[in-house]
Structure formats: C-alpha cells, structure tokens
Design an enzyme around this catalytic site. Structure first.
Site, PDB file in Angstrom:
ATOM      1  N   GLU A  49      27.885  -3.223  19.811  1.00 50.89           N
ATOM      2  CA  GLU A  49      27.678  -3.469  21.132  1.00 50.89           C
ATOM      3  C   GLU A  49      26.837  -1.598  21.398  1.00 50.89           C
ATOM      4  O   GLU A  49      26.213  -0.647  20.902  1.00 50.89           O
ATOM      5  CB  GLU A  49      29.036  -2.843  21.904  1.00 50.89           C
ATOM      6  CG  GLU A  49      29.816  -4.033  21.979  1.00 50.89           C
ATOM      7  CD  GLU A  49      31.016  -3.703  22.928  1.00 50.89           C
ATOM      8  OE1 GLU A  49      31.415  -4.490  23.014  1.00 50.89           O
ATOM      9  OE2 GLU A  49      30.730  -2.866  23.624  1.00 50.89           O
ATOM     10  N   ASP A  60      31.529   5.206  32.557  1.00 51.85           N
ATOM     11  CA  ASP A  60      31.921   5.968  31.222  1.00 51.85           C
ATOM     12  C   ASP A  60      31.766   7.908  30.801  1.00 51.85           C
ATOM     13  O   ASP A  60      32.192   8.146  32.613  1.00 51.85           O
ATOM     14  CB  ASP A  60      30.123   6.351  31.113  1.00 51.85           C
ATOM     15  CG  ASP A  60      29.175   4.632  30.333  1.00 51.85           C
ATOM     16  OD1 ASP A  60      30.390   3.587  29.573  1.00 51.85           O
ATOM     17  OD2 ASP A  60      28.096   4.710  30.834  1.00 51.85           O
TER      18      ASP A  60
END
Length: 257
Positions: A49, A60
């Site tokens: 990824e 995140d």
C-alpha cells in the site's frame, strides 16, 4: 478473481499470512522511496500500500501524519506518484494499492486517474473518507479499469452494513482494529476477535487486519478460525525505517514467524 485477492489467496494456500506493508509515497526521502518498495517486494510483500500524502489525514496517527506532511513539503503529489509507478511498472511482484483521501483523486479526475492507474500497474485503492453510500461512482470507474476499491470496516460496522460492502467488494476487505487513527499498539483491542468473526462471516473476499499491527505475536493471539488472511502494517514499519533500519529486517520478523 481479482489480482489482489489472488495475491492473498496464494499466501493462504502456501500456509502463511499475506503481508501488506504500507509506506507513504516519498518516504523516507523521494530519492530512497522506490528502493524501499523494491526491498519490501523482495522481502516477501504480497501487496504494497502506497500512501498518498494529504494535508488533513484524519485517519492517520502521528507517525503516518508526519510522513505525509514531510512528503508534501518534498513536493510529492498524486500525479507524481502515478508517473513514478508507471516509470517502474513491472519491477515488483506484489500487488499495488494506493491509499489516500478522496480529494486528491477528485482533483486528478476519477476517470483520468483510473485510466492512468491501469496503465501504470496499480491494482486498487483505499479511500478512508469515502463511505459506502458515496462510493458508487468511484467504485464503478475503478472497476471499469480493473482496479478494486478496497472496503474498510471496523468495530462499529454491523452485519447489515458489512453485507452491503460484501456485495461490491473485490481484492480483500480491510478490517481496522480500532475506531480512531493508525499507529502501532502493544496489544490489539479486546473487540478485535468479535469484528473479525463478523467480517469472516459476511465477506467472501479475504480479510486483512490493520491499524496497530507490529509483530506476528499479535495475530497468533487471535483464534485460528477467525484469524485474518492478511496483515497490514504501517506505523511500525515507518518508525523502523526512520531509525535507519532496513525494511527487509522488519519483514523478516513476519516471514520467519
């Protein structure tokens, strides 16, 4: 069968967990980034990824956020990522997935992105801020070019909602271990077995677990009948690389488990 699903199924047939490392594009530097990709691939990654940096990465944790902010300062853009991946097409065996927020894809243009991604050798996308109810256009455009839109589900995703995702899922389903942001954790939350059991019941595609994975011991603690077919790790890997350590050394902990 979609190529991403095939990558994960091949690992399962070989008796091992598929490994899906996440690396922010341009990390640790734009010059070294592709070398990291090549090393992860050679060390046994089944799918890689690549994170698309964004100015407001709401899902995140601090490690991935810092890498994203630095990448933006270094001039990394989605267009630049596409050009780089296209320039290195055919160099890696692993499946390639771009993980990023919706806005950069919209700015690029969904149809142009999908067409360019197909030519570049990208196999799928993960878009954390794109819910099922708003994803049909992007899913259809990607599918027309052979790309999978990977579904994200978590502890708050019930069976009815998972059933909707299951009907349209390709590649694998990404189960997040906790509601919140990415980041390595010493132990997985206690609700992980429950959400994995629900996902294994509802999805026909393989199940990948992420958000907090650091070592294979975390998976070993999960009952075998609900253990995910794939492990996704990002923050722990980024910290490892930031410390000047080789990506292959991090992978070895997983491949030798």
């Amino acid at each position: 069968m979609h190529i991403l699903e095939r990558k994960v199924r091949d690992a399962a047939e070989a008796g091992r967990t598929a490994l899906i490392p996440f690396v922010t594009a341009g990390f640790p530097t734009p010059e070294k980034f592709w070398d990291v990709i090549l090393e992860l691939d050679a060390a046994g990654a089944d799918v890689i990824e690549i994170g698309v940096p964004f100015s407001d990465p709401v899902a995140d944790g601090p490690v991935v956020e810092a890498a994203s902010i630095q990448a933006l300062k270094d001039g990394i853009t989605l267009r630049g990522i596409m050009e780089m991946v296209a320039a290195h097409k055919g160099e890696v065996k692993a499946g390639l997935v771009l993980m990023g927020y919706l806005n950069p894809f919209l700015q690029y243009g969904l149809e142009k992105f999908a067409a360019d991604a197909e030519v570049a050798g990208v196999h799928g996308c993960i878009v954390p801020d794109l819910p099922y109810d708003e994803a049909e256009e992007m899913r259809s455009v990607l599918k027309a070019h052979g790309l999978a839109l990977i579904s994200l589900v978590g502890p708050n995703t019930g069976e009815e909602r998972m059933a909707l995702y299951s009907e349209v899922s390709e590649g694998y389903v990404y189960v997040v271990s906790v509601m919140g942001t990415t980041g390595e954790r010493g132990a997985l939350p206690p609700e992980v077995p429950e959400v994995l059991a629900r996902a294994r019941k509802m999805f026909r595609v393989p199940v990948a677990l992420g958000f907090g994975l650091k070592t294979p011991d975390q998976l070993a603690a999960i009952p075998a009948d609900i253990r995910p077919e794939a492990a996704v790790f990002g923050s722990a890997l980024l910290k490892h690389i930031s410390a000047g350590k080789a990506p292959a050394d991090f992978m070895r902990v997983w491949t030798e488990a």
